[in-house]
Design an enzyme around this catalytic site. Structure first.
Site, PDB file in Angstrom:
ATOM      1  CE  LYS A  65      -9.017  41.088  11.037  1.00  0.00           C
ATOM      2  NZ  LYS A  65      -9.168  39.747  11.000  1.00  0.00           N
TER       3      LYS A  65
HETATM    4  C1  LIG Z   1      -8.707  38.525  10.163  1.00  0.00           C
HETATM    5  C2  LIG Z   1      -9.785  37.830   9.227  1.00  0.00           C
HETATM    6  C3  LIG Z   1      -9.787  36.566   9.250  1.00  0.00           C
HETATM    7  C4  LIG Z   1      -9.303  35.413  10.430  1.00  0.00           C
HETATM    8  O1  LIG Z   1      -9.276  35.876  11.717  1.00  0.00           O
HETATM    9  P1  LIG Z   1      -8.432  35.354  12.616  1.00  0.00           P
HETATM   10  O2  LIG Z   1      -8.994  35.741  13.844  1.00  0.00           O
HETATM   11  O3  LIG Z   1      -7.027  36.121  12.356  1.00  0.00           O
HETATM   12  O4  LIG Z   1      -8.260  33.914  12.570  1.00  0.00           O
HETATM   13  C5  LIG Z   1     -10.945  35.969   8.467  1.00  0.00           C
HETATM   14  N1  LIG Z   1     -11.174  36.573   7.315  1.00  0.00           N
HETATM   15  C6  LIG Z   1     -10.962  37.892   7.264  1.00  0.00           C
HETATM   16  C7  LIG Z   1     -11.687  38.746   6.109  1.00  0.00           C
HETATM   17  C8  LIG Z   1     -10.086  38.685   8.094  1.00  0.00           C
HETATM   18  O5  LIG Z   1      -9.816  39.929   7.862  1.00  0.00           O
END
Ligand SMILES: *Cc1c(COP(=O)(O)O)cnc(C)c1O
Length: 386
Positions: free
Chosen positions: A191
């Protein structure tokens, strides 16, 4: 450097972290301090994140999925409730809706140029059982919040913003994640703000913030940290909560990453604009959100190309692996997964089905070089000669 299936390093990985001495220094300082679980660094990270977004409350959590789970619980979504969300999103949102006993109702996207939810289809999906709309700001591009806010107001619905792609994104001058009732962020390694695992929930509502705080840590009225400092010696448990806390080590890393977030988002924006200039409307390619590529209001989490048909998408992906360029598909629509296929009532999602078969997520990360971008562009133009 991430490796490709052939065990050769990718020439261009889909995503990559930026290595910084500040990160290891910050983590080492926390280790040396002797206090590793949620405490002053988490509080500092929450304060800085909340300030950066102008959110009244920001609570750090274990990951983005935990953030979504807490948001649904805090808003009392449960059995008998329907929650509307796009099918073209990460499955965590739908999984958490099911996990709290509510029913996900999938809505369509606008189309290949705008992969966000279509407010007109959200409106059609509303029923007497609808409790909330869970929006995604796809790739960091804010969805049409004016329409979503209006639908929510008219029908008395709550709004959760899955802002996992959107730290630093803005809509109408406001930070994504602060427009609806609760914003949910992820700090997973791929991210924009990466710390390994982690997340944040944001809200301007004092009561929701208190519920989120309690749900995050066993429903207990005091923290180990408070008791350690002698600020409390006992606690009550006021609801059956979870342990979704973040730790000090990753909070310290998060403070470092937050300082670099806008610089990294700007680097992503520039690369996304270059993709647009090279590919949009060329050799049958189109870029999603082509009119907003490079716009500073987007966090530019993803760069997504659309190819003419599903068969060429899969052929191009395979050829790119040979050239050691990693791509992905954001996302296989949730309504096609085994666990969701049988969900009733099924809605028709023609724009989602069409775009999902033709979209191709291209490599994009802040430290990606122009040379790497050139490799991707040249390969794509070569594979789909005009
Ligand atoms: C990465 C992501 C999540 C989940 O986040 P985690 O930290 O991996 O649990 C939820 N929604 C979207 C759109 C994502 O890209």
């Amino acid at each position: 450097m991430p490796t490709s299936p052939s065990d050769q390093p990718w020439k261009v990985p889909l995503a990559d972290v930026t290595l910084r001495a500040e990160l290891s220094d910050a983590a080492a300082a926390v280790v040396a301090s002797g206090w590793w679980s949620m405490g002053p660094k988490v509080a500092e990270f929450e304060g800085a994140f909340g300030e950066a977004l102008a959110a009244r409350h920001a609570l750090a959590v274990a990951n983005g999925t935990a953030a979504l789970h807490l948001a649904l619980l805090a808003l009392d979504c449960g059995p008998g409730d329907e929650v509307i969300l796009p099918s073209l999103t990460f499955v965590a949102a739908a999984n958490m809706i099911r996990r709290v006993g509510a029913t996900p109702v999938f809505c369509d996207i606008v189309g290949e140029g705008d992969l966000n939810l279509d407010p007109e289809d959200v409106d059609r999906a509303v029923s007497p059982a609808t409790k909330a709309v869970l929006v995604l700001h796809y790739g960091g591009f804010a969805c049409d919040m004016a329409s979503v806010l209006e639908i929510a107001r008219t029908n008395g619905l709550r709004i959760i913003e899955d802002s996992a792609h959107a730290p630093g994104s803005r809509w109408n001058g406001r930070s994504c994640g602060t427009i609806g009732d609760i914003g949910c962020f992820s700090f997973f390694s791929n991210k924009n703000l990466a710390i390994g695992e982690g997340g944040m929930v944001t809200t301007d509502d004092d009561e929701l913030a208190e519920r989120l705080r309690l749900l995050r840590s066993h429903g207990m009225t005091t923290l180990t940290w408070d008791r350690h400092r002698g600020h409390a010696s006992t606690y009550d448990v006021v609801l059956p909560g979870l342990n979704y806390r973040l730790d000090e080590i990753r909070a310290a890393m998060g403070l470092v990453q937050l300082r670099f977030l806008s610089e990294e988002n700007t680097a992503r924006a520039r690369l996304a604009r270059l993709y647009g200039e090279a590919l949009d409307g060329v050799n049958g390619y189109a870029m999603a959100f082509s009119d907003r590529l490079g716009d500073p209001s987007s966090a530019h989490h993803l760069a997504v190309a659309l190819v003419p048909d599903a068969a060429s998408r899969d052929r191009i992906r395979a050829e790119l692996v040979e050239r050691r360029i990693q791509t992905s598909v954001h996302y296989p629509p949730i309504h096609g997964f085994s666990a969701y296929r049988d969900l009733e009532p099924s809605r028709s999602l023609p724009q989602t089905d069409d775009a999902a078969a033709r979209l191709l997520t291209l490599p994009l990360f802040a430290r990606m070089t122009d040379e790497q971008l050139g490799l991707v562009v040249d390969a794509l133009l070569d594979l789909q000669a005009g």
